[in-house]
Design a protein around this motif. Structure first.
Motif, PDB file in Angstrom:
ATOM      1  N   LYS A 194     -10.400  -4.255   8.782  1.00 46.51           N
ATOM      2  CA  LYS A 194      -9.334  -4.892   9.679  1.00 46.51           C
ATOM      3  C   LYS A 194      -9.860  -6.456   9.978  1.00 46.51           C
ATOM      4  N   THR A 197     -10.096  -8.711   6.728  1.00 44.51           N
ATOM      5  CA  THR A 197      -8.905  -9.235   6.227  1.00 44.51           C
ATOM      6  C   THR A 197      -8.367 -10.625   6.408  1.00 44.51           C
ATOM      7  N   ARG A 199      -5.064 -13.295   5.932  1.00 45.11           N
ATOM      8  CA  ARG A 199      -3.725 -13.472   5.388  1.00 45.11           C
ATOM      9  C   ARG A 199      -3.271 -15.165   5.753  1.00 45.11           C
ATOM     10  N   THR A 204      -1.658 -11.492   2.028  1.00 44.96           N
ATOM     11  CA  THR A 204      -3.076 -11.453   1.982  1.00 44.96           C
ATOM     12  C   THR A 204      -3.960 -12.065   0.967  1.00 44.96           C
ATOM     13  N   PHE A 207      -8.730  -8.823   0.671  1.00 46.82           N
ATOM     14  CA  PHE A 207      -8.799  -7.634   1.363  1.00 46.82           C
ATOM     15  C   PHE A 207      -9.890  -7.550   1.920  1.00 46.82           C
ATOM     16  N   ALA A 257      -3.976   2.694   4.574  1.00 51.29           N
ATOM     17  CA  ALA A 257      -2.611   2.281   3.650  1.00 51.29           C
ATOM     18  C   ALA A 257      -1.885   1.311   4.811  1.00 51.29           C
ATOM     19  N   LYS A 258      -1.601   1.869   5.918  1.00 48.43           N
ATOM     20  CA  LYS A 258      -0.762   1.449   6.839  1.00 48.43           C
ATOM     21  C   LYS A 258      -1.315   0.047   7.525  1.00 48.43           C
ATOM     22  N   ARG A 260      -3.061  -2.128   5.973  1.00 52.25           N
ATOM     23  CA  ARG A 260      -2.789  -2.999   4.897  1.00 52.25           C
ATOM     24  C   ARG A 260      -3.941  -3.970   4.807  1.00 52.25           C
ATOM     25  N   SER A 264      -3.020  -0.466  -1.862  1.00 55.95           N
ATOM     26  CA  SER A 264      -2.796   1.014  -1.767  1.00 55.95           C
ATOM     27  C   SER A 264      -1.304   1.005  -2.832  1.00 55.95           C
ATOM     28  N   ASP A 267       0.799  -1.505  -1.310  1.00 62.31           N
ATOM     29  CA  ASP A 267       0.384  -2.879  -1.225  1.00 62.31           C
ATOM     30  C   ASP A 267      -0.422  -3.235  -2.466  1.00 62.31           C
ATOM     31  N   LYS A 422       4.683   4.133   4.826  1.00 64.00           N
ATOM     32  CA  LYS A 422       5.372   3.292   5.480  1.00 64.00           C
ATOM     33  C   LYS A 422       5.899   3.743   6.706  1.00 64.00           C
TER      34      LYS A 422
END
Length: 450
Positions: A194, A197, A199, A204, A207, A257-258, A260, A264, A267, A422
């Motif tokens: 996290k 990452t 953005r 993004t 990663f 995955a949530k 991001r 995934s 994503d 999701k």
């Protein structure tokens, strides 16, 4: 388990081959009566047909091998539909590409794979005491992997829960590097991802970390083992995503995955896999294992800032560092030229191709005697090698089910899990749906082999 006659395997036994007994499997069988183009005739043990994927063998090595061995080698492209046709017609290739971690139980249980123990016992090139333990993925005793006869061998391998990381991207984000020989927890790994990452304008750009393994189902199998459990029941006839260990693994992967922080199903990476993204400095961590080093070594500047870290572990869980692939070759029972095929097998796994793979860093050699060939000239290579050698102590075989191909289970997961990623369904609902759909496929598969 039913004893197998000398006749070719029936079509019924392969209804689940391509897609767990679905329409894709039936469609594959529609070609069983077709002529097998490209196979070479038997006679004299002078010709061998290998069904492999592009890139498995450097084409420039084949002419020299044919000259040295006195054996004609014909390569046909790996194609599961064609393989079914060849197996059921009784005219299979002499050697076939397979993924040891997932294919060994499947083909052994169906009685189509040759027991290679007698060949290994006589070989002066592939000696039993020189075989890396990863080759036990190609053993199956009728119940679990790691024991019983050898049905194949891995060409190279990685401990696929290990991850590469880019120290330059860590420095840029002001994040401490992971320990070199001690694992972080999966929870810590995700928090680090996290922070790494990046953005911009809702997109993004870097990663923080990718953690998809070699495939979604085998990755969940490995994560469940790391949590201290087994995704399958004791007889490998069912999955159980509701067990505490499987639920922990599933929850962590859905949370990944949530967040991001990496590619995934919700994503996806436009490059489709980690290699190009990592090389482009757009991925800070990638759980691709040592194998990715072959690509990283080709980029000196990147290689100098890249490190390899141990597989994470769950708090309170076991330290598990498995191989999720172990790609190699197996020999069909009905192979027409077995002695010649074995000599090519020895060449592929113990001579020219094996040495070339070891020197390039594309995976760990599966003969211990070839490990000195692994890249170690540069300081950064020595560092990677030290981390990898320490991790080998924690390798273990994780068994897979013999009743269905992994592709069928992947197809189910790919369809159902995005809803949880999701936030549209709970983990409990996800686990129940996965159990229901997968176990229907596995019940069909079990009925075809028991």
């Amino acid at each position: 388990m039913r004893a197998h006659s000398g006749a070719p395997p029936s079509r019924r036994r392969f209804l689940a081959l391509s897609a767990g007994g679905t329409a894709a499997g039936a469609a594959a069988l529609s070609g069983c009566a077709l002529q097998v183009a490209g196979s070479v005739s038997g006679g004299g043990g002078e010709s061998v047909t290998m069904m492999t994927a592009d890139g498995d063998i450097d084409p420039v090595l084949i002419p020299q091998a044919e000259k040295d061995l006195g054996i004609k080698i014909t390569r046909i492209k790996m194609d599961i539909t064609r393989l079914i046709a060849m197996l059921t017609s009784g005219r299979p290739p002499d050697l076939v590409r397979g993924i040891g971690a997932m294919d060994t139980p499947y083909f052994a249980a169906r009685g189509v794979a040759e027991n290679l123990d007698p060949y290994f016992a006589k070989s002066t090139i592939l000696k039993a005491d020189d075989l890396d333990p990863v080759n036990d993925l190609w053993r199956y005793d009728g119940k679990v992997q790691g024991k019983g006869p050898r049905y194949g061998m891995a060409k190279d391998f990685s401990q696929d829960s290990m991850y590469w990381y880019n120290t330059a991207l860590f420095d840029k984000a002001g994040v401490d590097y992971p320990p070199e020989t001690e694992p972080v927890t999966y929870e810590e790994w995700l928090e680090t991802a996290k922070r790494l990452t990046q953005r911009r304008n809702g997109q993004t750009t870097v990663f923080g970390g990718s953690y998809n393994g070699t495939g979604i189902t085998i990755n969940l199998v490995a994560l469940t083992a790391a949590a201290g459990g087994n995704l399958f029941t004791d007889d490998y006839s069912r999955v159980d995503f509701t067990s505490p260990e499987a639920r922990k693994a599933l929850t962590w992967y859905v949370n990944y995955a949530k967040a991001r922080v990496g590619p995934s199903l919700i994503d996806p990476d436009p490059n489709a896999w980690d290699g190009p993204t990592y090389v482009a400095n757009r991925m800070a961590m990638s759980n691709s294992g040592y194998w990715l080093g072959g690509m990283i070594n080709a980029e000196t500047k990147l290689a100098e800032v890249s490190r390899l870290a141990p597989a994470p572990m769950f708090e309170g869980g076991a330290r598990v560092s498995s191989c999720q692939s172990g790609t190699g070759l197996w020999m069909p029972k009905k192979a027409p030229n077995k002695d010649a095929a074995w000599r090519v097998f020895e060449w592929f796994f113990g001579e020219g191709p094996a040495k070339s793979r070891a020197e390039a860093g594309w995976g760990i050699p599966t003969l211990k005697s070839l490990r000195p060939l692994m890249p170690h000239q540069e300081d950064y290579q020595k560092r990677v090698l030290k981390a990898q050698e320490d991790e080998l102590k924690h390798f273990s075989v994780i068994s897979f089910t013999p009743y269905v191909k992994v592709d069928a289970l992947d197809a189910i997961t790919n369809q159902i899990i995005p809803e949880a990623m999701k936030g549209q369904i709970s983990i409990d609902t996800l686990a129940g749906r996965l159990d229901s759909a997968m176990n229907r496929q596995m019940k069909l598969g079990k009925g075809l082999v028991s």
